[in-house]
Design a protein around this motif. Structure first.
Motif: not given
Length: 309
Positions: A50-74
């Protein structure tokens, strides 16, 4: 057909997501539940089905607290417009997802004075969802005898925990908040703090943040010698403090309960000029459902030796 560039980008995103999920000790099912997605959706994203969405990336970042690494990867890897919305894949996020609210910082302090325990909690709350937030849930736990359920049940049947007796007050910024009781039990109350009052409504809109503060007091005869904060929302930082009179000679310990087990800590200690001692735990990047708990016991009263006749 998926281009090699797009495939490589999705693969890089999936690797970052998997690495942070593993680091936080969450299963795919646990992460999906925390984000408000169907249990199989995380597996589909990590396996590139499945293709992730930007909302998916934001929610993953909110839960996992990666220091925005997840958002940057997206945003750094995925081409603009290449992704399908989550709704098209049949995995519409739940409107009640925990990740709608992120606690950027929380300070919870319990103070013992004159046979009362006074609790004050301050939260910096941010809305990371796509719809306004109108309530913020709160739970008050006071079990006097947590290891003796029968004794505890009898106590609260005779002296029930009632909101009207707690001098409860809450505010968002400078605005007072209405309070609703959503559930009661022997030794706890579940409340909903409303972003509104008789004068106005002030929802927390997407992208906004505000400071929510609430306080209450409970007589020592109804409050157990423990103070716990459970991480029910993604929380960046949490400080739990206990202020006790130094004259009581309390022994205080701390522990954190999570998926990884139970770990004991020694709180920091600060002596104040007013004769009190502040015991503090400061934690960052806590797993969802983690419990940070302070326990204490007072020194036995000293008994003077009998005088010789």
């Amino acid at each position: 057909m998926t281009s090699q560039l797009e495939f490589a980008a999705r693969s890089a995103f999936a690797q970052v997501l998997n690495a942070w999920r593993t680091r936080r000790g969450l299963s795919k099912k646990q992460l999906a539940a925390s984000m408000g997605y169907h249990p199989s959706y995380i597996s589909h994203v990590e396996s590139l089905r499945h293709h992730p969405t930007f909302e998916f990336a934001c929610r993953a970042e909110a839960v996992l607290a990666s220091g925005n690494e997840i958002i940057e990867a997206y945003t750094g890897c995925l081409p603009t417009g290449a992704l399908e919305p989550a709704a098209r894949s049949g995995y519409e996020p739940s409107p009640m997802l925990p990740a709608t609210i992120v606690i950027e910082d929380e300070l919870a302090t319990l103070t013992y004075t004159d046979d009362w325990y006074v609790c004050r909690v301050e939260r910096l709350v941010r809305n990371v969802g796509d719809r306004p937030v109108t309530t913020c849930p709160v739970r008050i736990d006071v079990d006097r005898f947590p290891d003796q359920p029968g004794v505890s049940r009898q106590l609260y049947q005779e002296r029930p925990l009632r909101l009207a007796d707690l001098d409860f007050a809450a505010a968002a910024g400078e605005e007072l908040m209405d309070v609703r009781v959503t559930r009661t039990s022997d030794a706890y109350l579940k409340l909903a703090l409303v972003f509104g009052n008789a004068r106005a409504r002030f929802p927390l809109y997407p992208g906004e943040q505000t400071r929510v503060a609430y306080s209450y007091r409970v007589p020592a005869s109804q409050y157990g010698q423990w103070f716990q904060r459970e991480v029910r929302f993604p929380t960046r930082a949490l400080t739990v403090s206990l202020r006790l009179p130094e004259s009581l000679g309390a022994e205080v310990g701390a522990e954190v309960l999570s998926y990884a087990g139970i770990k004991s800590y020694t709180p920091t200690v600060a002596h104040a000029d007013d004769g009190t001692v502040l015991h503090t735990m400061r934690m960052r990047e806590l797993l969802l459902t983690s419990q940070v708990r302070l326990r204490w016991r007072f020194a036995a009263p000293r008994v003077s030796a009998p005088r010789a006749a």
